[in-house]
Enzyme design. Structure first.
Site, PDB file in Angstrom:
ATOM      1  N   GLU A 275       0.787  -1.177   0.088  1.00 49.77           N
ATOM      2  CA  GLU A 275       0.229  -0.096   0.105  1.00 49.77           C
ATOM      3  C   GLU A 275       0.878   1.263  -0.050  1.00 49.77           C
ATOM      4  OE1 GLU A 275      -3.320  -0.156  -0.423  1.00 49.77           O
ATOM      5  OE2 GLU A 275      -2.866  -2.326  -0.577  1.00 49.77           O
ATOM      6  N   TRP A 278       1.829   1.569  -3.330  1.00 48.58           N
ATOM      7  CA  TRP A 278       0.875   2.307  -4.126  1.00 48.58           C
ATOM      8  C   TRP A 278       0.710   3.921  -3.945  1.00 48.58           C
ATOM      9  CZ3 TRP A 278      -2.569   1.403  -7.903  1.00 48.58           C
ATOM     10  CH2 TRP A 278      -2.893   0.167  -8.260  1.00 48.58           C
ATOM     11  N   TRP A 307     -21.855  11.209 -18.614  1.00 49.48           N
ATOM     12  CA  TRP A 307     -22.244  11.012 -17.210  1.00 49.48           C
ATOM     13  C   TRP A 307     -23.706  11.501 -17.159  1.00 49.48           C
ATOM     14  CZ3 TRP A 307     -18.696   8.024 -14.910  1.00 49.48           C
ATOM     15  CH2 TRP A 307     -17.556   8.284 -15.340  1.00 49.48           C
ATOM     16  N   ASN A 342     -10.870   1.406   3.414  1.00 54.64           N
ATOM     17  CA  ASN A 342     -10.442   1.526   1.726  1.00 54.64           C
ATOM     18  C   ASN A 342     -11.413   0.680   1.132  1.00 54.64           C
ATOM     19  OD1 ASN A 342      -8.621   2.131  -0.727  1.00 54.64           O
ATOM     20  ND2 ASN A 342      -8.347  -0.392  -0.349  1.00 54.64           N
ATOM     21  N   TRP A 360     -16.796  11.023 -11.924  1.00 51.85           N
ATOM     22  CA  TRP A 360     -15.729  10.686 -10.908  1.00 51.85           C
ATOM     23  C   TRP A 360     -15.249  12.033 -10.040  1.00 51.85           C
ATOM     24  CZ3 TRP A 360     -11.016  12.938 -11.543  1.00 51.85           C
ATOM     25  CH2 TRP A 360     -10.689  13.108 -13.120  1.00 51.85           C
ATOM     26  N   TRP A 383     -10.176   7.606  -7.271  1.00 53.75           N
ATOM     27  CA  TRP A 383     -11.486   7.468  -8.109  1.00 53.75           C
ATOM     28  C   TRP A 383     -11.490   7.270  -9.578  1.00 53.75           C
ATOM     29  CZ3 TRP A 383     -16.325   8.443  -6.758  1.00 53.75           C
ATOM     30  CH2 TRP A 383     -16.648   8.651  -5.213  1.00 53.75           C
TER      31      TRP A 383
HETATM   32  C1  FAD Z   1     -12.281   6.250  -4.272  1.00 57.68           C
HETATM   33  C2  FAD Z   1     -10.731   6.464  -3.205  1.00 57.68           C
HETATM   34  C3  FAD Z   1     -10.316   7.737  -2.852  1.00 57.68           C
HETATM   35  C4  FAD Z   1      -9.156   7.591  -2.012  1.00 57.68           C
HETATM   36  N1  FAD Z   1      -8.718   8.901  -1.438  1.00 57.68           N
HETATM   37  C5  FAD Z   1      -7.433   9.005  -0.687  1.00 57.68           C
HETATM   38  C6  FAD Z   1      -6.964  10.136  -0.258  1.00 57.68           C
HETATM   39  O1  FAD Z   1      -7.487  11.230  -0.472  1.00 57.68           O
HETATM   40  N2  FAD Z   1      -5.902  10.171   0.547  1.00 57.68           N
HETATM   41  C7  FAD Z   1      -5.411   8.943   0.836  1.00 57.68           C
HETATM   42  O2  FAD Z   1      -4.315   8.824   1.630  1.00 57.68           O
HETATM   43  N3  FAD Z   1      -5.714   7.900   0.393  1.00 57.68           N
HETATM   44  C8  FAD Z   1      -6.809   7.700  -0.331  1.00 57.68           C
HETATM   45  N4  FAD Z   1      -7.268   6.282  -0.680  1.00 57.68           N
HETATM   46  C9  FAD Z   1      -6.299   5.292  -0.462  1.00 57.68           C
HETATM   47  C10 FAD Z   1      -6.968   4.556   0.547  1.00 57.68           C
HETATM   48  O3  FAD Z   1      -8.214   4.384   0.815  1.00 57.68           O
HETATM   49  C11 FAD Z   1      -6.268   5.174   1.874  1.00 57.68           C
HETATM   50  O4  FAD Z   1      -4.987   5.524   1.824  1.00 57.68           O
HETATM   51  C12 FAD Z   1      -6.719   4.085   3.084  1.00 57.68           C
HETATM   52  O5  FAD Z   1      -7.921   3.858   3.317  1.00 57.68           O
HETATM   53  C13 FAD Z   1      -6.035   4.628   4.361  1.00 57.68           C
HETATM   54  O6  FAD Z   1      -6.076   3.879   5.623  1.00 57.68           O
HETATM   55  P1  FAD Z   1      -5.054   3.250   6.391  1.00 57.68           P
HETATM   56  O7  FAD Z   1      -4.103   4.365   6.687  1.00 57.68           O
HETATM   57  O8  FAD Z   1      -5.584   2.626   7.107  1.00 57.68           O
HETATM   58  O9  FAD Z   1      -4.306   2.485   5.203  1.00 57.68           O
HETATM   59  P2  FAD Z   1      -3.421   1.093   5.302  1.00 57.68           P
HETATM   60  O10 FAD Z   1      -3.911  -0.156   4.476  1.00 57.68           O
HETATM   61  O11 FAD Z   1      -2.734   0.949   6.734  1.00 57.68           O
HETATM   62  O12 FAD Z   1      -2.109   1.639   4.255  1.00 57.68           O
HETATM   63  C14 FAD Z   1      -1.131   2.445   4.649  1.00 57.68           C
HETATM   64  C15 FAD Z   1      -0.950   3.613   3.897  1.00 57.68           C
HETATM   65  O13 FAD Z   1      -0.577   3.392   2.598  1.00 57.68           O
HETATM   66  C16 FAD Z   1      -1.272   4.505   1.887  1.00 57.68           C
HETATM   67  N5  FAD Z   1      -2.450   3.784   0.840  1.00 57.68           N
HETATM   68  C17 FAD Z   1      -3.126   2.877   1.300  1.00 57.68           C
HETATM   69  N6  FAD Z   1      -3.943   2.400   0.223  1.00 57.68           N
HETATM   70  C18 FAD Z   1      -3.486   3.511  -0.647  1.00 57.68           C
HETATM   71  C19 FAD Z   1      -4.006   3.681  -2.007  1.00 57.68           C
HETATM   72  N7  FAD Z   1      -4.963   2.652  -2.559  1.00 57.68           N
HETATM   73  N8  FAD Z   1      -3.187   4.578  -2.644  1.00 57.68           N
HETATM   74  C20 FAD Z   1      -2.461   5.340  -2.434  1.00 57.68           C
HETATM   75  N9  FAD Z   1      -2.038   5.244  -0.874  1.00 57.68           N
HETATM   76  C21 FAD Z   1      -2.645   4.266  -0.330  1.00 57.68           C
HETATM   77  C22 FAD Z   1      -2.003   5.345   2.877  1.00 57.68           C
HETATM   78  O14 FAD Z   1      -0.897   6.391   3.150  1.00 57.68           O
HETATM   79  C23 FAD Z   1      -2.032   4.387   4.134  1.00 57.68           C
HETATM   80  O15 FAD Z   1      -2.045   5.235   5.126  1.00 57.68           O
HETATM   81  C24 FAD Z   1      -8.539   6.563  -1.511  1.00 57.68           C
HETATM   82  C25 FAD Z   1      -9.068   5.145  -1.948  1.00 57.68           C
HETATM   83  C26 FAD Z   1     -10.135   5.287  -2.833  1.00 57.68           C
HETATM   84  C27 FAD Z   1     -10.690   3.918  -3.263  1.00 57.68           C
END
Ligand code: FAD
Length: 466
Positions: A275, A278, A307, A342, A360, A383
């Protein structure tokens, strides 16, 4: 005599802060500056949750910096006015060097270019650092020197590069031995739309939460990460987005807990590192494809998609009254806490863009308004992934069924009833689709037929290629 200025932006911490560490190494006086840019932020759809949270972090940073003998000046301006304001401060304080960590969005890069030009004219050295990512944008490229647009090969190359590049986090600098006067910090008050009091506002608290997750959660990450009822993910995203923690601190804490390098992590735990990769991927894309910072789709052909953007349907989505429990629970989580799991982010984003055929960009702005972790790269990436308009996105014909997703990831409806207590009157298995049996609850009927709207979305995407 040299005088170094550190410009803080989305990196509100003192430990493992590349620009601050470099300035402190100079052994000359160090001063800090932060710019509030409310007008510019409003144009980015940033809501009061994030503004209120940022003010709390700023206050905490002010005290952390004071304890290091580093005065923090807080200015209020716009991105266009940033260079002038910094130039004035540098003149008043006799600054010789400006240090800052790079931001990668296009408007931030433009602002920084103007600052560099203005200060260089004043014979001030401007020194920039890559700090926000684990590996800097542009450092993970194909053999042809082009950016990756698909995650798996990016990750493979990322891991090879990281093996040779990985540098551990910097310690918190020692207090600077110079007598200083500290400007007072004017408080700006924002009323958050959600209850955000449970989020950490000090570095120590954020680090303690990181340690706790690495001691426990990282070990079971892969099996629990998709269950929104569990604290199966780290919930560190607001700290990473606002810079209270660095991604290097995350890797170092996980490596310490598992007592091995990420290259040797078992797959159950590597999922978490994945993650963080990512996170890098989306930031790298932002630099390689500037159109992503300009509200444009990664796949230009999807700009032609018709849309529907029905205002009444958008209103039902945003007010958590769609009648589809997993969607309404997710939106309630977002609007009540400033964060969303997420898996649920993916489900609600697919519902909005596919079942309701809403652009989106409307969902992206809605998330920006509430999320404490709002971040252009990750939000845009998430998105566009969900809407099938992005790079390496969900294929348009694989539309999530929100009910099956709910049954698979929250089988007993625990997450559902946390945010929709009215559903606790139903047996757990009935909570995912209350319309399947008469219930008499004060909960709306589903606003759309999931099967028919799924087909409508597929047809709309198919139409793009005909
Ligand atoms: C529609 C949509 C919008 C999102 N908007 C954001 C946003 O504005 N800001 C944001 O930080 N994340 C966003 N995410 C990614 C992800 O949902 C969140 O980072 C995650 O839910 C944060 O929870 P966590 O800290 O417990 O993540 P964990 O699962 O513990 O992951 C650790 C860290 O990895 C990063 N991370 C995790 N998943 C992703 C991902 N898919 N893409 C990029 N980084 C990721 C985050 O910094 C996160 O804190 C989005 C995902 C979707 C599907």
């Amino acid at each position: 005599m040299q005088h170094h200025l550190v410009w803080f932006r989305e990196d509100l911490r003192t430990t493992d802060h590349t620009a601050l560490a470099a300035a402190c190494l100079s052994e000359h006086p160090v001063t800090a500056v932060y710019q509030r840019t409310p007008e510019t932020w409003a144009s980015f759809d940033i809501g009061t949750n994030r503004l209120a949270y940022t003010e709390q972090l700023l206050n905490s940073l002010y005290h952390e910096l004071n304890s290091l003998n580093i005065p923090l000046h807080v200015q209020t301006t716009t991105y266009d006015g940033a260079a002038e304001m910094l130039a004035d401060l540098c003149k008043t304080l006799g600054i010789t060097h400006l240090h800052f960590n790079r931001q990668y969005e296009i408007l931030e890069r433009r602002r920084d270019y103007a600052v560099r030009t203005r200060l260089t004219d004043q014979s001030i050295a401007c020194i920039e650092y890559d700090d926000l990512c684990l590996l800097p944008p542009g450092s993970v490229l194909t053999a042809q020197g082009t950016p990756y647009t698909v995650f798996s090969p990016f990750k493979k190359r990322w891991l090879e590069t990281y093996r040779h590049a990985g540098q551990g986090p910097f310690r918190k600098p020692a207090p600077i031995p110079h007598a200083r006067t500290f400007p007072s910090m004017s408080a700006v008050s924002h009323t958050p739309e959600s209850d955000i009091h449970c989020w950490a506002i000090t570095e120590d608290d954020a680090l303690a939460r990181l340690e706790a997750f690495c001691q426990e959660g990282v070990l079971h990450y892969d099996s629990q990460r998709n269950a929104p009822a569990l604290p199966g993910t780290s919930q560190l995203s607001p700290y990473l987005a606002r810079g209270l923690l660095s991604p290097r601190q995350c890797i170092a804490a996980a490596e310490r807990a598992l007592n091995r390098s990420i290259h040797e992590f078992p797959s159950e735990s590597f999922g978490w590192v994945n993650e963080l990769i990512w996170r890098d991927f989306y930031k790298h894309l932002l630099v390689a494809f500037p159109r992503l910072s300009k509200n444009r789709a990664f796949r230009p052909e999807t700009e032609k998609l018709a849309w529907r953007n029905d205002p009444k349907e958008i209103e039902r989505f945003m007010s958590a009254t769609t009648g589809i429990p997993i969607i309404d629970a997710g939106i309630s989580e977002l609007t009540s806490t400033g964060w969303m799991h997420n898996r649920v982010r993916m489900i609600v984003a697919q519902f909005l863009t596919k079942n309701l055929l809403v652009d989106w960009r409307i969902g992206e702005a809605f998330f920006m308004r509430y999320l404490l972790d709002s971040d252009l790269a990750a939000n845009n990436g998430g998105w566009q992934w969900s809407a099938s308009t992005g790079t390496d996105a969900a294929p348009y014909f694989r539309v999530f069924n929100p009910v099956s997703q709910s049954q698979a990831h929250d089988p007993d409806g625990i997450y559902l009833t946390r945010y929709l207590p009215v559903l606790s009157a139903l047996p757990p298995k009935a909570r995912h689709a209350p319309w399947m049996a008469p219930h008499g609850l004060d909960y709306p009927a589903p606003m759309v037929d999931l099967k028919a709207t799924r087909q409508r979305a597929i047809d709309a995407f198919k139409g793009l290629s005909s």
